[in-house]
Design an enzyme around this catalytic site. Structure first.
Site, mmCIF file in Angstrom:
data_model
loop_
_atom_site.group_PDB
_atom_site.id
_atom_site.type_symbol
_atom_site.label_atom_id
_atom_site.label_comp_id
_atom_site.label_asym_id
_atom_site.label_seq_id
_atom_site.Cartn_x
_atom_site.Cartn_y
_atom_site.Cartn_z
ATOM 1 N N GLY A 25 45.012 62.495 11.757
ATOM 2 C CA GLY A 25 46.331 63.449 11.380
ATOM 3 C C GLY A 25 47.624 62.896 12.448
ATOM 4 N N GLY A 30 53.205 62.833 17.763
ATOM 5 C CA GLY A 30 52.453 61.508 17.546
ATOM 6 C C GLY A 30 51.079 61.733 16.605
ATOM 7 N N LYS A 47 45.315 62.217 21.209
ATOM 8 C CA LYS A 47 46.664 62.472 20.726
ATOM 9 C C LYS A 47 47.567 61.523 21.361
ATOM 10 C CE LYS A 47 47.721 66.735 20.271
ATOM 11 N NZ LYS A 47 47.977 66.883 18.489
ATOM 12 N N ASP A 147 55.324 76.363 20.029
ATOM 13 C CA ASP A 147 55.099 75.863 18.613
ATOM 14 C C ASP A 147 53.842 76.436 17.751
ATOM 15 O OD1 ASP A 147 55.802 74.059 16.472
ATOM 16 O OD2 ASP A 147 54.695 72.530 16.942
#
Length: 433
Positions: A25, A30, A47, A147
């Protein structure tokens, strides 16, 4: 701290102990890779962050902050990554090493179900997110997510919800270098942003920011939809400060006990005024009371969703399989046969037709509060399966499979056959007088 040197508790993970990198993903911060940690013997998520040179120490400080957030409803930070994804030709990159959750995100689940999750499971997810966010807000200093949305809620094998990407807004402030986002990405983020954050560029985030996002998240869980879907981001940015919120017309409170209380909490969370929004502790108490009404059905709900996900995975791998009815008496004795028992009982309401194509459209999950009713019928155990490039497939127990070898057939797009007797150089065509 010794001699001005800061000591970190979070370990640095490098390529020498990681293997099998697989990109799974990407996001605003990033790319995300799945990798095998050879020393820990488990899979982890790596990540990567868009970062400026020399900012690895900043990422490590933020990872240290996130490392303190040890809670069953937040994704664990296992370390800081520094490496080249196993490729010496790549530039050195920095990121975070997180626990890997194979079920993906809540956003993935909603898309696959094409409907809201069953009632008890939906309420447990809502409760677990509120518990995780309350934990982050209760830390000293508190961690603001900023978020919170379905793509940042990951699911375990048993569909327990865990919050991810918390604190990365502070990482972005220190180490991220944005190259720009398109309107679609921006619109997705705008949908969960409170009006006060859209009205002023000098807005200073507070806990009320996350509470607003949680209210929109509740709407997504209840309806199974993405808010403001198909609406341009510029219009979303303009209308939210004016009081627009996701549509509630399709939510029927009479179908589910306690749903009216959940809607009331949801609207309090997305209130126009930040000071009128509840705390996450208030959300925990309110949802716990509603979830208790439906908790007895949780195991059935989880089982049904996992079964549907498994059926979808099997279905996607059998899209080209032809299934046709064939009674036992028609089976050629020379055919290979494997009989595993009597006819099974299957949950279905459809009968066999003479020749059918297996359809793979996802089943819609039952609405919140719906009671499952099942018809049972006995299926014919003799099924002929025509396949290409495989040896055989058996789905389920107590059934039989007849596998017959058939001659190869020329594809319709292949050129016509060549007459070898007339074209072979040793057998020239005869001339007739």
């Amino acid at each position: 701290m010794d001699g001005g040197e800061m000591r970190f508790r979070v370990s640095v993970v490098r390529d020498d102990c990681l293997d099998r990198f697989l990109r799974v993903g990407s996001g605003g911060f990033g790319q995300i890779f799945r990798a095998r940690h050879t020393l820990w013997g488990t899979d982890v998520a790596v990540k990567l962050l868009h970062y400026k040179e020399g900012s690895a120490s900043s990422a490590q400080r933020e990872a240290e902050l996130m490392f303190d957030a040890g809670n069953s409803n937040v994704v664990r930070v296992l370390g800081v990554y520094e490496g080249r994804l196993g490729d010496p030709q790549r530039p050195l990159q920095c990121g975070l090493v997180l626990e890997f959750l194979a079920r993906g995100s809540l956003e993935d689940l909603l898309q696959r179900l094409a409907a809201p999750p069953p009632c008890a499971l939906a309420l447990r997810m809502a409760l677990q997110v509120s518990l995780g966010m309350n934990f982050l807000h209760q830390l000293t200093p508190p961690i603001l997510h900023l978020d919170l949305k379905p793509s940042n809620v990951l699911l375990s094998d048993s569909l327990d919800a865990k919050i991810t990407d918390f604190g990365l807004s502070r990482v972005a402030e220190n180490v991220c270098k944005y190259t720009g986002v398109n309107d679609e990405d921006e619109g997705g983020t705008l949908s969960y942003m409170p009006p006060e954050a859209l009205q002023s560029s000098s807005y200073k985030p507070s806990k009320a920011f996350d509470v607003y996002s949680y209210g929109i998240l509740l709407w997504s869980i209840i309806t199974g939809k993405e808010p403001y879907s198909g609406v341009q981001s510029s219009l979303v940015r303009f209308r939210i400060p004016l009081g627009d919120r996701p549509d509630l017309a399709s939510v029927d409170c009479s179908e589910t006990e306690g749903l009216d209380e959940l809607l009331k909490l949801m609207m309090q969370c997305w209130d126009q005024e930040p000071h009128r929004r509840p705390s996450f502790l208030d959300c925990v108490h309110a949802i716990t009371a509603i979830y208790t009404m439906h908790a007895r059905r949780l195991n059935d709900d989880v089982h049904d969703v996992l079964e549907q996900l498994q059926d979808d995975e099997i279905c996607s791998s059998l899209r080209s399989v032809q299934i046709s009815r064939k009674p036992h008496r028609e089976v050629d004795p020379q055919d290979l046969s494997c009989v595993t028992g009597p006819a099974p009982q299957q949950e279905t309401a459809a009968a066999y037709t003479e020749t059918v194509q297996k359809e793979c459209s996802p089943r819609a999950a039952p609405p919140v509060g719906a009671i499952r009713k099942t018809q049972r019928q006995t299926s014919n155990p003799a099924v002929q399966v025509s396949m290409s490039n495989v040896f055989g497939v058996q789905i389920g127990n107590n059934n039989s499979m007849n596998i017959t070898q058939k001659p190869r057939q020329r594809h319709r797009t292949a050129p016509s056959a060549v007459n070898t007797h007339s074209s072979h150089p040793q057998n020239p065509p005869q001339k007739h007088q």
